[in-house]
Each structure stands twice: as structure tokens, then as C-alpha cells.
Design an enzyme around this catalytic site. Sequence first.
Site, PDB file in Angstrom:
ATOM      1  N   SER A 144      34.613  47.555  40.349  1.00 49.78           N
ATOM      2  CA  SER A 144      35.685  47.271  39.076  1.00 49.78           C
ATOM      3  C   SER A 144      35.470  48.085  38.059  1.00 49.78           C
ATOM      4  O   SER A 144      34.237  48.602  37.953  1.00 49.78           O
ATOM      5  CB  SER A 144      35.617  45.655  38.805  1.00 49.78           C
ATOM      6  OG  SER A 144      35.892  45.345  37.722  1.00 49.78           O
ATOM      7  N   TYR A 157      31.189  38.067  36.490  1.00 51.57           N
ATOM      8  CA  TYR A 157      31.874  38.953  37.560  1.00 51.57           C
ATOM      9  C   TYR A 157      31.275  40.366  37.187  1.00 51.57           C
ATOM     10  O   TYR A 157      31.118  41.247  38.156  1.00 51.57           O
ATOM     11  CB  TYR A 157      33.426  38.675  37.122  1.00 51.57           C
ATOM     12  CG  TYR A 157      34.408  39.748  37.809  1.00 51.57           C
ATOM     13  CD1 TYR A 157      34.927  41.068  37.248  1.00 51.57           C
ATOM     14  CD2 TYR A 157      34.752  39.418  39.043  1.00 51.57           C
ATOM     15  CE1 TYR A 157      35.552  41.655  37.877  1.00 51.57           C
ATOM     16  CE2 TYR A 157      35.641  40.216  39.543  1.00 51.57           C
ATOM     17  CZ  TYR A 157      36.222  41.541  39.209  1.00 51.57           C
ATOM     18  OH  TYR A 157      36.975  42.204  39.889  1.00 51.57           O
TER      19      TYR A 157
HETATM   20  P1  NAP Z   1      43.057  38.147  45.063  1.00 50.04           P
HETATM   21  O1  NAP Z   1      44.279  38.557  44.751  1.00 50.04           O
HETATM   22  O2  NAP Z   1      42.250  37.022  44.222  1.00 50.04           O
HETATM   23  O3  NAP Z   1      42.675  38.085  46.586  1.00 50.04           O
HETATM   24  C1  NAP Z   1      41.110  38.188  46.884  1.00 50.04           C
HETATM   25  C2  NAP Z   1      40.999  38.077  48.376  1.00 50.04           C
HETATM   26  O4  NAP Z   1      39.681  37.569  48.746  1.00 50.04           O
HETATM   27  C3  NAP Z   1      41.910  36.564  48.784  1.00 50.04           C
HETATM   28  O5  NAP Z   1      42.455  37.124  50.165  1.00 50.04           O
HETATM   29  C4  NAP Z   1      40.613  35.498  48.873  1.00 50.04           C
HETATM   30  O6  NAP Z   1      40.998  34.623  49.963  1.00 50.04           O
HETATM   31  C5  NAP Z   1      39.598  36.317  49.372  1.00 50.04           C
HETATM   32  N1  NAP Z   1      38.309  35.627  49.438  1.00 50.04           N
HETATM   33  C6  NAP Z   1      37.883  35.172  47.967  1.00 50.04           C
HETATM   34  N2  NAP Z   1      36.678  34.463  48.223  1.00 50.04           N
HETATM   35  C7  NAP Z   1      36.426  34.403  49.787  1.00 50.04           C
HETATM   36  C8  NAP Z   1      35.548  34.244  50.529  1.00 50.04           C
HETATM   37  N3  NAP Z   1      34.317  33.592  50.302  1.00 50.04           N
HETATM   38  N4  NAP Z   1      35.532  34.395  51.919  1.00 50.04           N
HETATM   39  C9  NAP Z   1      36.635  35.090  52.394  1.00 50.04           C
HETATM   40  N5  NAP Z   1      37.496  35.591  51.754  1.00 50.04           N
HETATM   41  C10 NAP Z   1      37.516  35.290  50.314  1.00 50.04           C
HETATM   42  O7  NAP Z   1      42.026  39.586  44.632  1.00 50.04           O
HETATM   43  P2  NAP Z   1      42.726  41.080  44.378  1.00 50.04           P
HETATM   44  O8  NAP Z   1      43.047  41.265  42.889  1.00 50.04           O
HETATM   45  O9  NAP Z   1      43.378  41.440  45.482  1.00 50.04           O
HETATM   46  O10 NAP Z   1      41.059  41.735  44.464  1.00 50.04           O
HETATM   47  C11 NAP Z   1      40.557  42.051  45.706  1.00 50.04           C
HETATM   48  C12 NAP Z   1      39.009  42.656  45.119  1.00 50.04           C
HETATM   49  O11 NAP Z   1      39.346  43.727  44.251  1.00 50.04           O
HETATM   50  C13 NAP Z   1      38.272  41.763  44.581  1.00 50.04           C
HETATM   51  O12 NAP Z   1      37.034  42.120  44.870  1.00 50.04           O
HETATM   52  C14 NAP Z   1      38.350  41.951  43.139  1.00 50.04           C
HETATM   53  O13 NAP Z   1      37.244  41.670  42.494  1.00 50.04           O
HETATM   54  C15 NAP Z   1      38.514  43.352  43.007  1.00 50.04           C
HETATM   55  N6  NAP Z   1      39.310  43.902  41.982  1.00 50.04           N
HETATM   56  C16 NAP Z   1      40.517  43.468  41.678  1.00 50.04           C
HETATM   57  C17 NAP Z   1      41.316  44.043  40.296  1.00 50.04           C
HETATM   58  C18 NAP Z   1      42.356  43.584  39.846  1.00 50.04           C
HETATM   59  O14 NAP Z   1      42.742  44.118  38.602  1.00 50.04           O
HETATM   60  N7  NAP Z   1      43.037  42.697  40.566  1.00 50.04           N
HETATM   61  C19 NAP Z   1      40.703  45.253  39.733  1.00 50.04           C
HETATM   62  C20 NAP Z   1      39.359  45.652  40.143  1.00 50.04           C
HETATM   63  C21 NAP Z   1      38.729  44.926  41.244  1.00 50.04           C
HETATM   64  P3  NAP Z   1      41.589  33.330  49.374  1.00 50.04           P
HETATM   65  O15 NAP Z   1      43.174  33.366  48.971  1.00 50.04           O
HETATM   66  O16 NAP Z   1      41.763  31.968  50.649  1.00 50.04           O
HETATM   67  O17 NAP Z   1      40.825  32.610  48.126  1.00 50.04           O
HETATM   68  C1  GCO Z   2      39.529  40.681  33.916  1.00 49.59           C
HETATM   69  C2  GCO Z   2      40.209  41.285  35.068  1.00 49.59           C
HETATM   70  C3  GCO Z   2      39.390  42.236  35.493  1.00 49.59           C
HETATM   71  C4  GCO Z   2      40.086  42.905  36.784  1.00 49.59           C
HETATM   72  C5  GCO Z   2      39.261  44.070  37.260  1.00 49.59           C
HETATM   73  C6  GCO Z   2      39.233  45.223  36.252  1.00 49.59           C
HETATM   74  O1  GCO Z   2      39.545  39.642  33.820  1.00 49.59           O
HETATM   75  O2  GCO Z   2      39.114  41.283  32.953  1.00 49.59           O
HETATM   76  O3  GCO Z   2      40.393  40.210  36.071  1.00 49.59           O
HETATM   77  O4  GCO Z   2      38.070  41.853  35.691  1.00 49.59           O
HETATM   78  O5  GCO Z   2      40.227  41.844  37.781  1.00 49.59           O
HETATM   79  O6  GCO Z   2      38.109  43.637  37.814  1.00 49.59           O
HETATM   80  O7  GCO Z   2      38.919  46.314  36.981  1.00 49.59           O
END
Ligand code: NAP
Ligand code: GCO
Length: 263
Positions: A144, A157
Site C-alpha cells: 500500500s 493499517y
Molecule cells: P476490499 O474491496 O475491501 O476487498 C477485500 C477482500 O478481502 C474482500 O473480498 C474481503 O472479503 C477479503 N477479506 C477480508 N478479510 C478476510 C479474511 N479474514 N479472510 C478472507 N478474506 C478476507 O479491498 P480492496 O480495495 O480490493 O483491497 C484488496 C487489497 O489491496 C487489500 O489488502 C488492501 O489493503 C489493498 N489495497 C487497497 C487499496 C485501495 O485503494 N483500494 C490500495 C492499496 C492497497 P469480505 O468481502 O468477505 O470481507
Molecule cells: C486510506 C485508504 C488507503 C488505501 C491504500 C492506499 O484510508 O488512506 O484506504 O489506505 O486503501 O492503502 O495505498
Amino acid sequence: MDIFSLKGKIAWITGGSYGIGFAIASELAKAGAAIVFNDIGQDQVNKGLEAYKSAGITARGYVCDVTDENAVNETAAKIEKEVGVVDILVNNAGIIKRIPMTEMSAADFRQVIDVDLNAPFIVAKAVIPSMIKKGSGKIINICSMMSELGRETVSAYAAAKGGLKMLTKNIASEYGQYNIQCNGLGPGYIETPQTAPLRERQSDGNRHPFDQFIIAKTPANRWGKPEDLAGPAVFLASEASNFVNGHILYVDGGILAYIGRQP
Ligand code: NAP
Ligand code: GCO
């Protein structure tokens, strides 16, 4: 282009029912990989299976809470029995809790660390032995911006994702000798359910202040889409990255390089 082919490979994407995990899995499938994913409940797994089917992808889904080591080990064994040795692990499952640190309970802090840091350790530990036996493996940890930067309300986080960056480097250090490459993908701000609260339109119809802030902080002048991560994921999952190890590949539209647009 065979160097990017994933034909004959098995990829396990944790939390891959939707969002970033689904987008990465879909592109790995297009590159030839067999897709396996897990989610916490059967409903989510069923929704994921429907989504993959609609995308023309044959995926296998397993109910598994990635924080439960017994469940992870059982799922890893089932995958190996029913599908085969996991060649590519994408530690994608993650949660966030946006609470000012002094107001956050230790239980909430621990839960974020459990899902975002302890679970990638547990799942990687479950698949590495078979990767060693096979003589190759790819582990991609979804890091992230918060692996590098802090901001208000995301202490747990940021601590987890900072730790995940170092876990990535340590797996690379410890298992590189077995032809296992462990790298991170560092998404910028991506349009998924996880960031939906940060993009909600205001009652006056204007963009959310945080939405405007991210646009000003991103040279690409936009939020990322889950699909923006797909190509970099194929690179890190393929032979094209066999000498890339312990690297965090940021896919952020330039946020980390940019001071930000003058208001
Ligand atoms: P999301 O939409 O919240 O999806 C997260 C997924 O992880 C969902 O399918 C969720 O399932 C699953 N999950 C959560 N807890 C779990 C557990 N204990 N066991 C199994 N599955 C679990 O998140 P996203 O935005 O796609 O993010 C995916 C990854 O990218 C995460 O690691 C997040 O930190 C990272 N990330 C996201 C962003 C962003 O801007 N979106 C940026 C940087 C990094 P449920 O729906 O059943 O809870
Ligand atoms: C926040 C956002 C970020 C993104 C991502 C950025 O609240 O700042 O959720 O944490 O999810 O991780 O890279």
C-alpha cells in the site's frame, strides 16, 4: 511474449471475490493460470464464482478466513489435492479501520494486524514448502501507499502494510535460494469498496474532500482502477520477473514521486 505466459500455473488469490483481488485473478487467468480464490463466507465465495463465470473464467472458490491458521493449512492441502501445487500466491485479503489512534481499541488494532500482516505470513508459510519441493514459486503481497507513508486514522493499517513490506523482503531473503520470488504490489488509491467512503459525493454534489485531495496528489489526475494492477501482477507472477526479488512495485499513478498539485 511467452516470458509472460502463466500456462500450466496455479494461482491462489486470497480474498479474490471482488475488488483488486478479482481484477488481478482475471488477468492471471487471461495469461493462462488456473485460478483459486478464498473468501470468508460461502455467500461471498458464491458471488465470486458468479463473477468469474460471467468473465468467462473457471475458478475454484474455498471458504477460508485467512487469519485462521488451521483453516488456511486445510485449504492449502485441499487446493494441492484437488487442483495441484500453488505456483503463484497473491496475498490480497485485507481490511482497514479508519479510527484516530488514541480512540482505537487494542482489539481493533490487533484485528487489522491479524488480517493484513499475520495472515500473509500464515498463507505464505502454508504454500512455501511445496514451492520448495517444486523448485519454483511466486509470492505477491499486496502492500500500500501506507507501506511508505502515514496519514491520520490509519495507524493499524500503516503498521500492518509497513510490516508486510518487510515480510516481503524477508521471504525474498530466506527463500530466494529455492527459486522463489517474493515481491510486493503497492497500489495507490484505487476505486474499490474499501475506498468507497473516501469518494462519496457530498450533499451539495461536490466530490468528497479526500477525493479532491487524492486527485491533487496524483500526477495521473485520477484514482486507480483495479484493472491498473493487472499487468504489473502478471509481470510479478511470470518468468519475466525471475530475477526480481524483495521489490515493492508501486502502481500509484505517481503519488510517491509527487509533492502534489498547488490548490
Ligand atoms: P476490499 O474491496 O475491501 O476487498 C477485500 C477482500 O478481502 C474482500 O473480498 C474481503 O472479503 C477479503 N477479506 C477480508 N478479510 C478476510 C479474511 N479474514 N479472510 C478472507 N478474506 C478476507 O479491498 P480492496 O480495495 O480490493 O483491497 C484488496 C487489497 O489491496 C487489500 O489488502 C488492501 O489493503 C489493498 N489495497 C487497497 C487499496 C485501495 O485503494 N483500494 C490500495 C492499496 C492497497 P469480505 O468481502 O468477505 O470481507
Ligand atoms: C486510506 C485508504 C488507503 C488505501 C491504500 C492506499 O484510508 O488512506 O484506504 O489506505 O486503501 O492503502 O495505498
